[in-house]
Write a protein that holds these residues in place. Structure first.
Motif: not given
Length: 278
Positions: A168-180, A198-208, A158-163
């Motif tokens: 900086k590489f998002g704010n588009n449909e492909q970015g949404f799919r990646n983040i989700k 969430p007010v601050s976050w960190i993720l893991l890319y698919d290459y870990c 549910s936080h996908t759109e916020l992130v």
């Protein structure tokens, strides 16, 4: 050239352990594949089992590959073999847009030459430091804010759109799919406000690799990033993930932050990102 099967990918992951930190990005992709994380990649090597070059590339048989940016990653112990695979053996598809990410920047001239021979344009995207935590005991844990740590949780879809809106590489449909995809399938950490948002976050890319570290502007200056990096590093270590990240050369603030937390690098090594057929 050989496409690896599942058992061979597991063996290759073990081999790449011996070549840290330069092999970390390919290792990260294999680590995910071997733990049944969603992937649109296939893995090829020059020879098996004693390979000198290993390449992760879009799997032409995977329909989902069309939904994501075409990404290529490799680790090479022999530049001449790598050049032959790229120039003569069609190890990658030169006919469409793709991005080679996290490659040894000493190969930049060779990549430009091979793409020029193919009459494919290219441009450098970014140059980065590869920062890693060789041992969890290297993590600096002084001045831990226990109240902040008690507010650390994981992101959910549910936080996908916020992130996506703040990436900086998002704010588009492909970015949404990646983040989700990342939130749904890989570890994450966030700090929430009084309403549980969430007010601050960190993720893991698919290459870990650690990434997409962000704090909303009105919540900055409170040490959130430091707490999240420490929390995420401990979580990744406990779950058997490598602990590393890429930091763009011009991002002195993030470089200092990770350095002060105990992350290190090979000072002779830089990684780069190149786009082709853009």
């Amino acid at each position: 050239m050989k496409v690896l099967n599942k058992d061979e990918i597991q063996t290759a992951e073990e081999v790449l352990l011996q070549h840290f930190p330069k092999s970390l990005k390919v290792y990260g992709f294999l680590h995910g594949i071997n733990r049944n994380k969603p992937s649109t990649l296939e893995v090829v090597v020059d020879t098996w089992p004693d390979f000198k070059v290993i390449i992760c590339r879009p799997d032409p048989k995977n329909r989902r590959a069309l939904e994501f940016m075409k990404k290529v990653t490799y680790y090479s112990m022999d530049e001449q073999i790598l050049r032959r695979m790229l120039a003569e053996e069609n190890a990658i598809d030169w006919s469409t847009y793709f991005l080679i990410g996290g490659f040894d920047f000493s190969h930049a001239s060779m990549l430009k030459e091979v793409s020029a021979e193919r009459e494919v344009n290219n441009k450098g995207f970014t140059l980065v430091h590869l920062m890693y935590l060789p041992d969890i005991s290297s993590l600096i844990t002084a001045d831990i804010d226990s109240e902040l740590e008690s507010r650390v949780s994981s992101l959910d879809p549910s936080h996908t759109e916020l992130v996506n809106q703040t990436w900086k590489f998002g704010n588009n449909e492909q970015g949404f799919r990646n983040i989700k995809n990342l939130i749904s399938n890989f570890p994450s950490c966030c700090i929430t406000d009084d309403q549980g948002q969430p007010v601050s976050w960190i993720l893991l890319y698919d290459y870990c690799a650690l990434g997409i570290l962000y704090t909303l502007p009105e919540h900055r200056g409170k040490g959130y990033a430091k707490v999240l990096i420490r929390s995420m590093a401990r979580k990744l270590h406990a779950e058997g993930y490598p602990v590393y990240c890429f930091i763009e050369e011009e991002n002195a603030l993030s470089y200092k932050l990770f350095k002060n937390l105990g992350f290190t690098e090979d000072p002779s090594y830089r990684a780069g990102w190149f786009e082709f057929n853009f």
